[in-house]
Design a protein around this motif. Structure first.
Motif, PDB file in Angstrom:
ATOM      1  N   ILE A  92      46.204  45.364  36.381  1.00 47.65           N
ATOM      2  CA  ILE A  92      46.829  44.876  37.554  1.00 47.65           C
ATOM      3  C   ILE A  92      47.023  43.385  37.469  1.00 47.65           C
ATOM      4  CG2 ILE A  92      46.433  45.041  40.131  1.00 47.65           C
ATOM      5  CD1 ILE A  92      47.685  47.479  38.924  1.00 47.65           C
ATOM      6  N   LEU A  93      45.817  42.843  37.332  1.00 52.11           N
ATOM      7  CA  LEU A  93      45.578  41.112  37.377  1.00 52.11           C
ATOM      8  C   LEU A  93      46.614  40.606  36.358  1.00 52.11           C
ATOM      9  CD1 LEU A  93      41.756  40.454  37.508  1.00 52.11           C
ATOM     10  CD2 LEU A  93      43.276  40.282  39.227  1.00 52.11           C
ATOM     11  N   LYS A  94      46.801  41.295  35.201  1.00 52.59           N
ATOM     12  CA  LYS A  94      47.919  40.752  34.228  1.00 52.59           C
ATOM     13  C   LYS A  94      49.416  41.093  34.735  1.00 52.59           C
ATOM     14  CE  LYS A  94      45.359  41.590  29.879  1.00 52.59           C
ATOM     15  NZ  LYS A  94      45.190  42.615  29.057  1.00 52.59           N
ATOM     16  N   ASP A  95      49.566  42.223  35.470  1.00 47.48           N
ATOM     17  CA  ASP A  95      50.892  42.297  36.147  1.00 47.48           C
ATOM     18  C   ASP A  95      51.185  41.392  37.384  1.00 47.48           C
ATOM     19  OD1 ASP A  95      50.976  44.407  34.348  1.00 47.48           O
ATOM     20  OD2 ASP A  95      50.764  46.036  35.915  1.00 47.48           O
ATOM     21  N   LEU A  96      50.010  41.160  37.897  1.00 47.10           N
ATOM     22  CA  LEU A  96      50.046  40.165  38.995  1.00 47.10           C
ATOM     23  C   LEU A  96      50.558  38.616  38.512  1.00 47.10           C
ATOM     24  CD1 LEU A  96      47.200  41.031  41.375  1.00 47.10           C
ATOM     25  CD2 LEU A  96      49.758  41.044  41.857  1.00 47.10           C
ATOM     26  N   GLN A  97      49.842  38.256  37.323  1.00 45.79           N
ATOM     27  CA  GLN A  97      49.987  36.937  36.811  1.00 45.79           C
ATOM     28  C   GLN A  97      51.663  36.890  36.340  1.00 45.79           C
ATOM     29  OE1 GLN A  97      47.619  35.727  33.756  1.00 45.79           O
ATOM     30  NE2 GLN A  97      48.640  33.858  33.257  1.00 45.79           N
ATOM     31  N   SER A  98      52.045  38.122  35.762  1.00 49.06           N
ATOM     32  CA  SER A  98      53.212  37.939  35.184  1.00 49.06           C
ATOM     33  C   SER A  98      54.309  37.807  36.314  1.00 49.06           C
ATOM     34  CB  SER A  98      53.424  38.930  34.110  1.00 49.06           C
ATOM     35  OG  SER A  98      53.617  40.276  34.847  1.00 49.06           O
ATOM     36  N   GLU A 119      31.325  41.595  47.639  1.00 49.98           N
ATOM     37  CA  GLU A 119      30.999  42.536  48.761  1.00 49.98           C
ATOM     38  C   GLU A 119      31.952  43.704  48.086  1.00 49.98           C
ATOM     39  OE1 GLU A 119      31.674  43.506  53.053  1.00 49.98           O
ATOM     40  OE2 GLU A 119      30.871  41.672  52.637  1.00 49.98           O
ATOM     41  N   MET A 120      33.046  43.289  47.494  1.00 55.09           N
ATOM     42  CA  MET A 120      34.020  44.471  47.164  1.00 55.09           C
ATOM     43  C   MET A 120      33.962  44.734  45.662  1.00 55.09           C
ATOM     44  SD  MET A 120      37.610  43.743  49.406  1.00 55.09           S
ATOM     45  CE  MET A 120      37.853  42.093  48.700  1.00 55.09           C
ATOM     46  N   ASP A 121      33.023  43.997  45.105  1.00 56.86           N
ATOM     47  CA  ASP A 121      32.751  44.343  43.542  1.00 56.86           C
ATOM     48  C   ASP A 121      33.933  43.947  42.789  1.00 56.86           C
ATOM     49  OD1 ASP A 121      30.204  45.325  44.035  1.00 56.86           O
ATOM     50  OD2 ASP A 121      30.822  47.339  44.208  1.00 56.86           O
ATOM     51  N   LEU A 122      34.643  42.782  43.285  1.00 56.20           N
ATOM     52  CA  LEU A 122      35.686  42.316  42.347  1.00 56.20           C
ATOM     53  C   LEU A 122      35.641  41.045  41.702  1.00 56.20           C
ATOM     54  CD1 LEU A 122      38.575  43.203  45.081  1.00 56.20           C
ATOM     55  CD2 LEU A 122      38.263  44.423  42.727  1.00 56.20           C
ATOM     56  N   TYR A 123      34.551  40.433  42.065  1.00 53.45           N
ATOM     57  CA  TYR A 123      34.095  38.971  41.747  1.00 53.45           C
ATOM     58  C   TYR A 123      33.854  38.941  40.093  1.00 53.45           C
ATOM     59  CZ  TYR A 123      31.780  34.314  41.017  1.00 53.45           C
ATOM     60  OH  TYR A 123      31.760  33.126  40.505  1.00 53.45           O
ATOM     61  N   GLU A 124      33.034  39.863  39.638  1.00 56.02           N
ATOM     62  CA  GLU A 124      33.007  40.161  38.260  1.00 56.02           C
ATOM     63  C   GLU A 124      34.400  40.259  37.353  1.00 56.02           C
ATOM     64  OE1 GLU A 124      30.268  39.180  36.535  1.00 56.02           O
ATOM     65  OE2 GLU A 124      29.471  38.618  38.465  1.00 56.02           O
ATOM     66  N   LEU A 125      35.198  41.044  37.781  1.00 50.95           N
ATOM     67  CA  LEU A 125      36.399  41.308  37.395  1.00 50.95           C
ATOM     68  C   LEU A 125      37.260  39.861  37.272  1.00 50.95           C
ATOM     69  CD1 LEU A 125      38.788  43.539  36.871  1.00 50.95           C
ATOM     70  CD2 LEU A 125      39.645  43.056  38.981  1.00 50.95           C
ATOM     71  N   PHE A 126      37.360  39.317  38.318  1.00 45.82           N
ATOM     72  CA  PHE A 126      38.046  37.785  38.247  1.00 45.82           C
ATOM     73  C   PHE A 126      37.441  36.923  37.198  1.00 45.82           C
ATOM     74  CE2 PHE A 126      40.191  39.633  41.989  1.00 45.82           C
ATOM     75  CZ  PHE A 126      41.324  39.107  41.787  1.00 45.82           C
ATOM     76  N   VAL A 127      35.985  36.953  37.136  1.00 49.18           N
ATOM     77  CA  VAL A 127      35.265  36.131  36.476  1.00 49.18           C
ATOM     78  C   VAL A 127      35.672  36.365  34.922  1.00 49.18           C
ATOM     79  CG1 VAL A 127      32.885  35.693  35.394  1.00 49.18           C
ATOM     80  CG2 VAL A 127      33.046  35.499  37.879  1.00 49.18           C
ATOM     81  N   ASP A 128      35.726  37.598  34.530  1.00 49.99           N
ATOM     82  CA  ASP A 128      35.827  38.169  33.097  1.00 49.99           C
ATOM     83  C   ASP A 128      37.419  37.870  32.811  1.00 49.99           C
ATOM     84  OD1 ASP A 128      33.606  39.169  33.010  1.00 49.99           O
ATOM     85  OD2 ASP A 128      34.174  41.279  33.422  1.00 49.99           O
ATOM     86  N   TYR A 129      38.314  38.006  34.064  1.00 54.54           N
ATOM     87  CA  TYR A 129      39.626  37.648  33.541  1.00 54.54           C
ATOM     88  C   TYR A 129      39.844  36.026  33.295  1.00 54.54           C
ATOM     89  CZ  TYR A 129      44.560  37.371  34.326  1.00 54.54           C
ATOM     90  OH  TYR A 129      46.018  36.981  34.261  1.00 54.54           O
TER      91      TYR A 129
END
Length: 154
Positions: A92-98, A119-129
């Motif tokens: 999803i992040l790759k699709d958003l970027q493209s 709080e939404m457990d999304l921070y680590e996802l963006f860090v990894d990205y």
């Protein structure tokens, strides 16, 4: 015996309980209506007004029947929470970027937004990205389909 569940008006119901609830509602509301009509015909001068008031009592009987049914038959909903697939989230992040260009940097976000992502457990996802972008040597993403990294036309 497993209950037969159906969706009625956006809610999940057991057919047996639905039939019982309809019967309870009909019995309570009609009993209230006919009882009120019997007494009101003696007390009110106009028979038409007595029936009108009896209908109001019947409507209250419908509400009482609904309350009885709600207390007897508990909801059949089962809320199941599951964590989304990490590969799906990354895609999803790759699709958003493209589609929209550079997603920005976490360091540029205000503390309130960072707290909300955590709080939404999304921070680590963006860090990894961000780490994946940095490791790939793509500090700034390339233009996609004639769009610059900031989303403008190139």
């Amino acid at each position: 015996m497993k209950p037969e569940l159906y969706e009625v008006w956006g809610d999940t119901v057991d057919v047996r309980h639905l039939v019982y609830a309809i019967l309870i509602g009909a019995i309570v509301s009609l009993s209230a209506f006919f009882t009120a009509q019997h007494f009101l015909l003696e007390w009110v001068a106009s028979a038409q007004m007595a029936r009108a008031y009896a209908m109001l009592v019947g409507i209250v009987g419908c509400l009482v029947g609904g309350a009885i049914s709600a207390s007897l038959f508990k909801p059949k909903r089962h809320v199941v929470e599951h964590e989304a697939d990490p590969a799906w989230r990354s895609q999803i992040l790759k699709d958003l970027q493209s589609e929209f260009g550079d997603l920005g940097r976490l360091a540029d976000l205000p503390p309130e937004t960072i707290a909300e992502l955590k709080e939404m457990d999304l921070y680590e996802l963006f860090v990894d990205y961000e780490k994946g972008l940095h490791n790939a040597g793509a500090d700034s993403p390339p233009a996609v389909d004639g769009l610059a990294a900031n989303g403008g036309r190139s």
